[in-house]
Design an enzyme around this catalytic site. Structure first.
Site, short mmCIF file in Angstrom:
data_model
loop_
_atom_site.label_atom_id
_atom_site.label_comp_id
_atom_site.label_asym_id
_atom_site.label_seq_id
_atom_site.Cartn_x
_atom_site.Cartn_y
_atom_site.Cartn_z
N LYS A 54 0.64 -1.25 0.11
CA LYS A 54 0.12 0.15 -0.14
C LYS A 54 1.25 1.01 0.31
O LYS A 54 0.60 2.49 -0.73
CB LYS A 54 -0.95 0.56 1.04
N GLN A 98 -4.68 -1.36 10.05
CA GLN A 98 -4.11 -2.64 9.56
C GLN A 98 -5.37 -3.22 10.12
O GLN A 98 -4.74 -4.04 11.11
CB GLN A 98 -3.16 -2.93 9.11
N ASP A 121 -10.96 2.77 4.38
CA ASP A 121 -11.18 1.20 4.50
C ASP A 121 -12.55 1.66 4.38
O ASP A 121 -13.30 0.23 4.05
CB ASP A 121 -10.43 0.69 5.63
#
Ligand code: GUN
Length: 295
Positions: A54, A98, A121
Site C-alpha cells: 500500500k 491494518q 477503508d
C-alpha cells in the site's frame, strides 16, 4: 470451456496511473498532497506485506504515506491515543488501521475511533450505514475493486445472480450491499444484482453456488470452491489468499474451476492489487472532502 483470467495486476496498474494523474491535478490546484497514515500493530507477516504494498503504491501515485509501526504489546489506550492525534492532524487525510489487530485489543473500538471523513477503508459504522442506504462516502476497497474489475471487463451485474460466499465485515457484507444497490458510481449496469449470501451454516451450499452467474468466494479456506460448485460459464471471483506449502492459494480450486468457468481471477494477481488501487482512490477522495479549496 477454459476460463479467461481477469488480470487484476495489469488493471490495477492502469487504474493507479489514472489516479496518479488525478492526484497531480488535485495537488496543482490546491497545493495539498493527499496523505495516508497507516497503522501497523505487531509483526503479522501478511499484514507487513499488505502495508508495504500500500505504501509503495501511494508513493507511485503522488500520495504521501506515513507508517506508524507499533509493537504487538501496544495497549488499546495507546492505539486510541495515536488515532486521536491522527484524527486531529490536518495534514493527514486518510487513516488505515491494518487488521487483524492483536487479541488484547478491542478491534471494533479502535476502528470506530477513526474519524469518518478519514476512514478510507469504509469500516466506520457511519460509512457502512451510508453505503447500505445507497449514498456512499467511501466505497469499501475490496468490493469496489471487484466491481471495477467486472465493469472494465464488460461483465454486467444488473439482473444477474451474484452468490457471495462469506459474510465478513470487510468483504462479504459490503460486497452484497454494493451489488444490490440501484446504481453505482459506474452506472446501474454495475449494480442491481440479485444477491445471495452464503456462510458456514448454509445448508446445500453447492446447489446455491451452482446458480451463480457471478460467484464471489471470500471464506478464507484454501481451494474451498470446487468445479462441481460452479455453473458452466460463470464468472468466479476469488478473494481468498492463504499461505500454504504450495505457496499463496485462493479460496477457489483454480486449476479445476478454470475448466468450467468463463472468467476467473487468479491468486495472486487478481483481486489483491485492485484493493490497493481502490485505497488510493479513497485517499484522494478523503483529501478532496477535507480540503475546502478543492470543492
Ligand atoms: N486486513 C485485510 N484486508 C484489509 C483491508 O482492506 N484493510 C485493512 N485495514 N485491513 C485489512
Amino acid at each position: 470451456m477454459v476460463a479467461v483470467d481477469l488480470n487484476g495486476k495489469a488493471l490495477a496498474s492502469q487504474i493507479r496511473s489514472e489516479i496518479a494523474a488525478d492526484v497531480t491535478a488535485f495537488s496543482a490546484s490546491t497545493g495539498v498532497v493527499p496523505t495516508l497514515a497507516a497503522v501497523l500493530v505487531g509483526d503479522d507477516p501478511g499484514s507487513q506485506v499488505y502495508v508495504r504494498n500500500k505504501q509503495r503504491a501511494c508513493q507511485e501515485a503522488g500520495i504521501s504515506s506515513i507508517l506508524h509501526r507499533l509493537p504487538a504489546e501496544t495497549s488499546e489506550a495507546e492505539l486510541l491515543n495515536l488515532i486521536a492525534r491522527l484524527n486531529a492532524d490536518t495534514q493527514v487525510h486518510g487513516i488505515l488501521v491494518q487488521t487483524p489487530l492483536p487479541a488484547h485489543v478491542d478491534s471494533a473500538r479502535v476502528l470506530d475511533a477513526v474519524a469518518p471523513l478519514k476512514d478510507v477503508d469504509a469500516f466506520h459504522p457511519e460509512n457502512v450505514g451510508l453505503l447500505v442506504q445507497g449514498r456512499p462516502r467511501f466505497l469499501p476497497c475490496t468490493p469496489h475493486g471487484i466491481q471495477q474489475m467486472l465493469h472494465r471487463h464488460g461483465i454486467a451485474v444488473s439482473g444477474r445472480h451474484v452468490v457471495v460466499v462469506g459474510r465478513s465485515d470487510i468483504v462479504g457484507k459490503p460486497m452484497a450491499n454494493l451489488f444490490m444497490q440501484r446504481t453505482s458510481p459506474l452506472g446501474p449496469e454495475a449494480a442491481n444484482a440479485t444477491v445471495t449470501v452464503c456462510h458456514s451454516r448454509t445448508v446445500g451450499l453447492p446447489e446455491i453456488t451452482r446458480q451463480a452467474d457471478i460467484l464471489v468466494a471470500a471464506i478464507g479456506v484454501p481451494r474451498f470452491v470446487s468445479a462441481a460448485m460452479v455453473q458452466p460459464g460463470a464468472t468466479v471471483i476469488d478473494v481468498g489468499i492463504s499461505r500454504t506449502a504450495d505457496g499463496l492459494v485462493g479460496d477457489v480450486d483454480y486449476a479445476a474451476v478454470k475448466q468450467v468457468a468463463a472468467h476467473i481471477t487468479p491468486v495472486p494477481g487478481g483481486v489483491g492489487p485492485m484493493t490497493v488501487a481502490m485505497l488510493l482512490g479513497n485517499t484522494l477522495q478523503a483529501a478532496r472532502i477535507q480540503c475546502p479549496a478543492a470543492a
